[in-house]
Design an enzyme around this catalytic site. Structure first.
Site, PDB file in Angstrom:
ATOM      1  N   ARG A  85      10.242 -38.229  40.689  1.00 38.00           N
ATOM      2  CA  ARG A  85      11.129 -39.395  40.285  1.00 38.00           C
ATOM      3  C   ARG A  85      10.192 -40.488  40.798  1.00 38.00           C
ATOM      4  NH1 ARG A  85      14.681 -35.672  43.198  1.00 38.00           N
ATOM      5  NH2 ARG A  85      16.391 -35.133  41.816  1.00 38.00           N
ATOM      6  N   LYS A 128      16.037 -36.667  46.740  1.00 37.04           N
ATOM      7  CA  LYS A 128      17.524 -37.110  47.018  1.00 37.04           C
ATOM      8  C   LYS A 128      18.023 -36.262  48.349  1.00 37.04           C
ATOM      9  CE  LYS A 128      18.535 -38.841  42.338  1.00 37.04           C
ATOM     10  NZ  LYS A 128      19.753 -38.811  41.229  1.00 37.04           N
ATOM     11  N   HIS A 131      10.819 -42.280  34.387  1.00 35.38           N
ATOM     12  CA  HIS A 131      11.708 -41.324  34.236  1.00 35.38           C
ATOM     13  C   HIS A 131      11.568 -40.398  33.110  1.00 35.38           C
ATOM     14  CE1 HIS A 131      14.463 -39.746  37.157  1.00 35.38           C
ATOM     15  NE2 HIS A 131      15.322 -39.405  36.312  1.00 35.38           N
ATOM     16  N   ARG A 172       9.066 -38.081  33.630  1.00 33.46           N
ATOM     17  CA  ARG A 172       9.859 -36.773  34.349  1.00 33.46           C
ATOM     18  C   ARG A 172      10.499 -35.773  33.401  1.00 33.46           C
ATOM     19  NH1 ARG A 172      12.278 -34.908  39.271  1.00 33.46           N
ATOM     20  NH2 ARG A 172      14.541 -34.825  39.167  1.00 33.46           N
ATOM     21  N   HIS A 232      16.796 -30.602  41.343  1.00 35.65           N
ATOM     22  CA  HIS A 232      17.987 -30.742  41.035  1.00 35.65           C
ATOM     23  C   HIS A 232      19.128 -29.814  41.970  1.00 35.65           C
ATOM     24  CE1 HIS A 232      17.412 -32.267  36.756  1.00 35.65           C
ATOM     25  NE2 HIS A 232      17.281 -33.050  37.806  1.00 35.65           N
ATOM     26  N   TYR A 283      18.280 -30.135  29.563  1.00 36.53           N
ATOM     27  CA  TYR A 283      16.964 -29.969  28.833  1.00 36.53           C
ATOM     28  C   TYR A 283      17.021 -28.795  27.965  1.00 36.53           C
ATOM     29  CZ  TYR A 283      15.170 -33.305  32.388  1.00 36.53           C
ATOM     30  OH  TYR A 283      15.311 -34.400  32.955  1.00 36.53           O
TER      31      TYR A 283
END
Length: 306
Positions: free
Chosen positions: A152, A176, A245, A248, A271, A280
């Protein structure tokens, strides 16, 4: 300044004070609430709704439909409903309302947009920067690392020198929720990083631990990275601007296309929920469908017939 003819001015002022003093929301979030509520009170003004007992689920539903017809996106409508629910809950606590007229209403479903990706050739074209000066080496290492490990923007900007292990080709990133994960780094990225670290010392400040720095020796900002990628998109003759992004997304799509392992891609991307990664699979299917349309003789005949 609020027009004196608009309804519920005192109540809106009290709600603004509540958001600011008790909830201690940021000014930007307060402005978001104000914009959403202004839409509803404009509707109330137009329909001569001046008392709380005139507000019901039907009036909220009609305003929702009106905003939808006007082109407000599903995401914006959901936020609008959330703002109204918060205001109505506040009104109930103050005794102005007996129930929440927005509680059971649902906004239109948000259409999931597939992320834009580069194909493998485009990704290579973008990250393979020429040049050997300070910025060339930094930018090449930055791009190679993002694409190599699917980082990220905040993750790559936050990297420190000690987070990179060139010997074992690993990088430790903080994602995150301050969660860390250890990722492999490809050989092209390792080579670019070695070249970058050889010149990084020319500008770095004594106390700066950031892996990627500006020419002034300080950690490069998120915005600076974004602007730099826009400039490099032109330099590398890309069809469209490439943002961090997108690299990514391209990493994720290419990994899934090659491995078919959704759980692996989930772990690499960091994630928390696999449903986030499943987007994806749609990208991969689009790629397969495109190849099918180009290669299958029956698909070609149908296309030419159309």
């Amino acid at each position: 300044m609020t027009d004196a003819t608009e309804p519920f001015i005192d109540e809106r002022t009290a709600f603004d004070s509540y958001l600011r003093s008790e909830k201690q929301l940021s000014p930007r979030t307060q402005e978001s609430y104000a914009r959403d509520l202004k839409k509803f009170f404009a509707y109330c003004q137009h329909h001569n709704i001046t008392q709380f007992d005139q507000i019901n689920a039907q009036s909220v539903r009609q305003n929702l439909a009106q905003l939808h017809r006007a082109g407000l996106s599903g995401k914006s409508l959901r936020r609008w409903l959330s703002s109204l629910r918060a205001f109505f809950r506040f009104a109930i606590r103050r005794g102005w309302l007996k129930y929440n007229p927005a509680e059971d209403l649902q906004a239109p479903k948000i259409e999931k947009k597939l992320p834009k990706v580069l194909d493998a050739d485009q990704a290579s074209q973008f990250v393979e920067l020429s040049g050997d000066n300070f910025l060339d080496r930094r930018d090449r290492a930055l791009l190679e690392l993002i694409y190599s490990s699917g980082l990220r923007l905040a993750e790559v900007a936050g990297l420190n020198i000690q987070d990179i292990d060139l010997q074992d080709a690993l990088v430790v990133v903080t994602g995150k929720g301050s969660k860390t994960r250890t990722l492999p780094v490809g050989k092209q990225a390792i080579a670019a990083l070695r070249q970058w670290l050889a010149v990084r010392t020319q500008a770095v400040s004594a106390d700066e631990q950031a892996l990627f720095i500006t020419a002034r020796g300080r950690r490069i900002s998120h915005r600076a990275i974004q602007l730099r990628l826009q400039q490099l998109s032109q330099r590398q003759s890309m069809d469209n601007p490439v943002h961090p992004h997108m690299l990514r997304h391209s990493f994720a799509s290419h990994m899934l296309e090659s491995s078919g392992d959704l759980r692996l891609v989930q772990e690499l991307l960091g994630h928390a929920n696999i449903s986030t990664t499943q987007v994806y699979t749609h990208l991969d299917f689009q790629h397969l469908a495109k190849v099918y349309d180009q290669a299958h003789p029956r698909a070609q005949r149908k296309k030419s017939g159309d």
